[in-house]
Scaffold this active site. Structure first.
Site, short mmCIF file in Angstrom:
data_model
loop_
_atom_site.label_atom_id
_atom_site.label_comp_id
_atom_site.label_asym_id
_atom_site.label_seq_id
_atom_site.Cartn_x
_atom_site.Cartn_y
_atom_site.Cartn_z
N SER B 363 2.67 0.51 -7.18
CA SER B 363 1.99 -0.46 -8.02
C SER B 363 2.87 -1.70 -8.20
O SER B 363 3.39 -2.24 -7.23
CB SER B 363 1.59 0.20 -9.34
OG SER B 363 0.68 -0.60 -10.03
N ASP B 483 -8.32 3.22 -4.09
CA ASP B 483 -7.56 2.53 -5.15
C ASP B 483 -8.35 1.32 -5.61
O ASP B 483 -8.39 0.29 -4.93
CB ASP B 483 -6.19 2.12 -4.62
CG ASP B 483 -5.27 1.63 -5.74
OD1 ASP B 483 -5.78 1.28 -6.82
OD2 ASP B 483 -4.04 1.60 -5.52
N HIS B 514 -5.14 5.08 -7.45
CA HIS B 514 -3.84 4.40 -7.61
C HIS B 514 -2.78 5.48 -7.85
O HIS B 514 -2.44 5.79 -8.99
CB HIS B 514 -3.97 3.46 -8.82
CG HIS B 514 -2.93 2.41 -8.89
ND1 HIS B 514 -2.67 1.56 -7.85
CD2 HIS B 514 -2.07 2.06 -9.87
CE1 HIS B 514 -1.71 0.72 -8.21
NE2 HIS B 514 -1.32 1.03 -9.43
#
Lengths: 793, 793
Positions: B363, B483, B514
């Site tokens: 991320s 995601d 994610h």
């Protein structure tokens, strides 16, 4: 949320100074230091992660004493006193709170009060500062642990590694042992049992975690957890017994016996003490044990007979199981032999044990504490038994019925024995044990008698309450008031016996289900246990008996409120009687005359709906039209004052069934549209508690207001109509004849809030607990002869 | 479930013997041992928990070679060979499987094949036995780790503690470093930035976890994770921007600028190397780092500017943020100064670093890898960038619209900057930084321009893809095909650039949202990373480039199938065009002529229903009548062969809106009543992976078939009608005029199973991502000028 604290021992200034000096927290020259420098030094010592004076000084810039002034700048003014606001502004930062986010730097005292954290009023001289700091170190931080424990988590006490002795602070043991070197070993204790009937005494694998310092002569207490799951869990939940079957005539009961297994006494301990040769593979499963291990209490786990690494058969609930669990204590106490491996060639001793043993654990692990305690075995000083079964009949049966623990429909003694017979996992062991195991399963399946559900000698042998006179150790029970797995009757009934024994005894009742309570916000249970075990196993004089009330009960409306009581029984309140009326009301002035009926439909609708037991339960108690149909309901007026139901409500009911057999259920429900507490505590700051220095973590938690619900189950009970004459002996009954049943519900301590109504529900099939008959039966209740009695305060 | 294995390096018998001897696994006299004794010795060595020969021998009784014979009894027959059944019966027990429960002792090979575990056919002599055992040690056990890693977890490699050098097995680093002594320290790297404009270079707290052996001269690589969350997360989700507002005329756009912060160059590194004086408080948050730390890779975390313990302002996505993250590498590489504390008195060096640095993280942490890689900073050898943003416009905006990351409605650059500005938590720091912080927030709020959603110089400065020519390190990208937080376009678009650079590059695409992928059953990602980092940072010649395919993509129908591809782009397949027809069908032979309309109602129904974004999305794509109303839907026939959509589908649509502004959304959905994979992997054997000896655990997981659903979102996209001429520049549009929009959807790799239908949905308000206007707008689509193009294989 209130961080209530019970384990803080009031300490004189002299004693505080002594203790602070002993942990090198108070500078040696503190009396000659200017006030400001002393304050700086104490704050610096609290920043345990900074390892040098320079690093500590650098950290002072990160604190503030008011909304405009950093601590660093403040100290440059050479202060000679502190306002309590200044002190607690810094203190709250040390406790892990964030100014501006968690509290207002302009009003720290208000915040301290809100959190139930202790404060002092004035800090006008060094003595007062020292006293305030001593209290602060023993104050619970944002993560629920005391500040001193938070410092421990940052390595403050590594300076004492190598000292090889216990150190205490405010009556509690400090983590001064080298957690990086903990010894984790396995030994094999020889039982006097031969449950696998191979002519040899059964060997039982015992896992020990102990401070490395014990190898240098330190003697430590042992916290022993008898854990049948320790070797692994054989997942057989999908093979549970079917409960979708009709009741059968209970008079077919034949009183199944208890039959003992052979004994083959093990050799007496000799003089050899070989070093253990096997390292533990399994890990401690209970953070409280780990916490105490770092503080010098060895942690001992044993699955005992039938479990992985051990010989023999699991015989759940039996006297053999009790014996096997007890024998581990005999080894810890020096009275029994153990070997380094299963070839029995070398004896190994618990030389490191100070011979004072406590027991810990929840559920089955708590149950075995009760079991072992009743033997009065030498060395066992105390038990802290959580969510424990005190009679296996009360776990799998009730009043002549097969009644499942919550969410465990179809489970029984045989299934639990299978779950724990983890020595089947090792092929070599399995080849040897399987035929004996299979035969034992058959016996259990017969003797547990799922047909009639009646009490018998089989169950009598599994009721520990008959043996409470043997208890010699001190006693703590912990139970969730919403535990529908091990139902509260288990703790209530043994408490009524234990409280009359000449032993110290305490009881904690929390708002959880089948759950631990050691890291709740609202109570410092972990600290209490530290205090307790120091007192019981290390003979520290720390006032624990004065600090810990006999009975502490968490409020069901406000999770951060705990009630101190002298006892838990009907006698806490006054008896009231409620009557069901013809119009469906429930009132003290009852005049019901009707005979009302409902048709029980067994499990048919439930199975068709494919919903869970808990879904059903909520819909049922909430009065959902579809699900409420097979029941009678009687509803009180709204309570205009809060009233607390205490102890065991009793129901008397005159009932007839349309078949010559039947099961009757009754439930008490609190009804109101309101936000109730979460069923399980909410996790707060996950992993935010350090158990010790680099030694694992735990998570603070608490029950918090949940979304609105319509109703909550207070208590319930079930009974076989065929036991109307005698709970332990079935009678023939006739269809459509009336019988008088009198039975008690699960015990409770439940406050009805203003505006709520009490609902009495009379029904038959309880989808989550009773059998779910395939046939329908109509039950008729004679209201004129039906009444509900309970104690209220 | 298949335990696929990519990181196994084919190894000659000679090499296998050498490696086995080097780890003391092969007895020195193995060549003269009788076959049976050699087999016993190898099994005994695999029982790492038994610490003495006697203890090991005792364990042999727990294994079996067939349904009737224990290994102990078998060995007494002095065997001179093993059938592969006998070998794998024992092997599977060593791998953690339970005979009778997991596999049939009569058919172990069948089970090995089912699990995709490698086998050898005959074990007729000692050489073959040694080779088979070498392979077995490198075979993945039930918990997903290799057997050698399981032995490590039981302490096998503690025998090498104190050797102070790397050891390798099958090309991967072994955990031979003393995990009980890992050094955890904090230093303060001086940036050349002065984002808080106090005239001093900003100091940045850097946390280092490194093997204690580095204090004795060992040089190790550093795995650096640039983690803005490391100091803590300021929870401001409840204060996100409202998205319940009308669109505004995008031509009001004024092209907000990027404005640089001042620079105050830090002093050059000197000669002092003081020992760090502060211990790390925070812990590594990523098990893969811990796993590799035990194997000799130092782990370095830095929040950098604006985070707790550091100076300065968080300026999300800015060149300053890139610079700050890069500067940590400069220190690791010896090119920048760091201090022991924030008083800047003593310099401290990364003397322990071999100057080879890799980056890890997911991320925002993956994003900063892309950012730093584009700088070409010396010392950075490789990045493993997971679920990373490659342009912040693609995170918070799309095609001229404000588009939220999934489940983050109303979040934006300012909010993320606030989340990470954790130096506000310390009152002393806050008093100093707050005015600058508040001013910066105002600037971000203006420049991010939530009114028009248009691209600008502000965003241009936050698009790393413009700087890929600077990349010098090798490259791994990892991304979830589902995601919807960091949408797959981010990885797709940078991959199209990276794949043409003269650097090694690999891509993993899994079926998660994610999410990390390092402990899936279906792929040995952790081992691949061990192999990769050994190759990139320790220069071990281990064939990783041959073993690891360029692109590995997890199948969306069968989670244990991974597709090896040479690339991920439209070019993998062939172009097809589908047309929406007047009758609601979607077909290759389209002849739509109608102009169809739908009325968008913004967020009114959604807010009234109080359901979550994800609830809405499912109901919407599944065609729930209420929610499907404000949309047009075109449905293909059922697929009669499986077809895989690859790359980025493109939509061309001619549309008019009833207002002089508008947002258009399109989604592609796979429709069929069937069981699809769980959205996130299911945990299997929680905590069952030991990262090293007493060094934390991780949990095996995998996507498994879930309960039946009606539809699944494949891809979608959104576009502002005012960008019909230019994606980077808004135009005036008229109400009720038609405009031609052409735009691409998020990239995919999605196999349509037989019997499923492809659905094209054209709509406007996407409750979870777009603004939710308060006013209604009617959109009309001219089917004759609307078409969907994608690549299929």
């Amino acid at each position: 949320m209130k961080y209530n604290q019970y384990a803080y021992q009031k300490t004189s200034l002299d004693q505080a100074k002594k203790e602070l000096a002993s942990i090198n927290f108070l500078p040696q020259n503190w009396q000659t230091l200017p006030f400001g420098e002393l304050f700086a030094a104490l704050v610096e010592n609290s920043v345990a992660e900074a390892k040098t004076p320079a690093a500590k000084i650098a950290k002072l810039a990160e604190f503030a004493v008011d909304p405009q002034t950093s601590l660093k700048d403040f100290l440059q003014t050479d202060p000679t006193r502190l306002t309590s606001e200044q002190f607690y502004d810094v203190a709250l930062q040390l406790l892990g709170y964030h100014p501006f986010y968690d509290y207002d730097l302009a009003a720290p005292i208000k915040f301290m009060n809100k959190q139930a954290l202790p404060t002092v009023q004035s800090i006008d001289n060094s003595d007062q500062l020292v006293q305030a700091f001593y209290q602060l170190l023993n104050t619970r931080a944002k993560n629920g642990q005391t500040l001193i424990d938070n410092l421990a988590g940052k390595g403050y006490f590594t300076q004492f590694w190598g000292k090889h002795e216990f150190m205490f602070f405010n009556g509690k043991s400090l983590p001064v042992f080298d957690t990086s070197k903990v010894i984790r070993e396995v030994v094999y204790v020889a039982s006097d049992l031969d449950t696998d009937e191979d002519g040899q005494s059964d060997l039982m694998q015992v896992t020990i975690f102990r401070p490395a310092e014990t190898n240098s002569g330190l003697k430590v207490p042992a916290l022993y957890t008898a854990c049948p799951y320790f070797g692994g869990i054989i997942d057989n939940a999908k093979e549970n017994h079917s409960v979708d079957e009709n009741l059968t005539d209970a008079t077919a009961w034949t009183n199944p016996p208890y039959v003992a297994k052979p004994q083959v006494p093990a050799p007496k301990p000799g003089t050899e003490n070989a070093e253990p040769t096997e390292e533990a593979v399994h890990k401690a499963t209970y953070p409280l044990n780990e916490y105490l291990l770092a503080r010098g209490f060895a942690s001992v786990f044993a699955g005992a007979i039938g479990t992985r690494g051990s010989d023999g058969l699991r015989i759940t609930g039996s006297p053999e199981e009790t014996q096997a669990a007890k024998e581990v204590i005999e080894w810890l106490h020096g009275d029994r032999i153990a070997y380094t491996d299963r070839t029995r060639q070398h004896e190994t001793k618990a030389f490191w044990c100070n011979r004072n043993i406590g027991m810990t654990g929840r559920s089955y692990l708590g149950t075995l504490q009760i079991a072992v305690a009743t033997t009065g075995v030498a060395g066992l000083k105390t038990v802290v038994s959580e969510a424990a079964i005190s009679s296996w009949y009360d776990y799998y049966r009730e009043h002549g019925l097969v009644i499942a623990p919550g969410e465990c429909q179809g489970e029984d003694m045989d299934k639990l024995a299978e779950t724990c017979q983890s020595n089947l996992w090792d092929a070599g062991d399995r080849i040897k044990i399987y035929p004996k195991y299979a035969a034992e399963q058959k016996l259990l399946q017969t003797w547990q008698d799922r047909q009639t559900g009646q009490y018998s000698d089989f169950w009598e042998a599994r009721n520990y309450r008959h043996h409470t006179d043997g208890i010699k150790c001190s006693w703590i029970s912990v139970h969730g008031l919403n535990d529908w797995n091990v139902k509260p009757k288990n703790v209530y009934k043994i408490w009524q016996k234990v409280k009359n024994l000449p032993i110290k005894h305490h009881l904690f009742l929390h708002q959880g289900p089948h759950y631990n309570m050691n890291n709740l916000v609202s109570i410092d249970f972990t600290d209490l246990m530290n205090l307790w075990f120091c007192h019981e196993l290390l003979e520290v004089d720390n006032q624990v008996d004065e600090l810990m009330p006999p009975v502490l009960i968490q409020d069901n409306l406000h999770a951060d409120k705990w009630h101190t009581e002298a006892d838990w029984s009907d006698d806490l309140g006054q008896k009231v009687v409620y009557y069901p009326n013809d119009d469906g009301s429930l009132a003290k002035d009852g005049n019901g005359k009707a005979k009302l009926s409902f048709e029980d439909v067994g499990g048919s609708d439930f199975k068709a709906a494919k919903i869970s037991d808990l879904d059903w339960e909520y819909k049922f108690i909430a009065g959902d039209e579809k699900w409420a149909k097979p029941s009678l309901r009687f509803e009180s007026e709204e309570f205009i004052h809060p009233v607390t139901l205490v102890g065991r409500p009793e129901i008397h009911v005159r009932v007839s069934g349309s078949l010559p057999k039947g099961q009757l259920s009754v439930a008490l429900v609190e009804k109101a549209d309101r936000k109730r507490l979460t069923p399980t505590p909410k996790f707060l700051m996950r992993g935010g508690q350090e158990l010790a220095y680099r030694f694992g973590t735990d998570t603070l938690q608490e029950f918090v207001p949940d979304k609105e619900t319509k109703a909550k189950l207070i208590t319930k009970a079930h009974m076989n109509l065929q036991n109307y004459q005698d709970m332990k002996r079935p009678s023939k009954i006739e269809a459509n004849e009336f019988y008088d049943l009198t039975f008690k519900l699960q015990p409770t301590y439940y406050t009805m809030p203003v505006g709520s109504k009490l609902v009495l529900i009379i029904y038959s099939t309880d989808q989550g607990m009773t059998k779910r008959p395939l046939e329908h039966e109509t039950y008729t209740i004679d209201l004129a002869n039906t009444e509900l009695t309970f104690s209220q305060k």
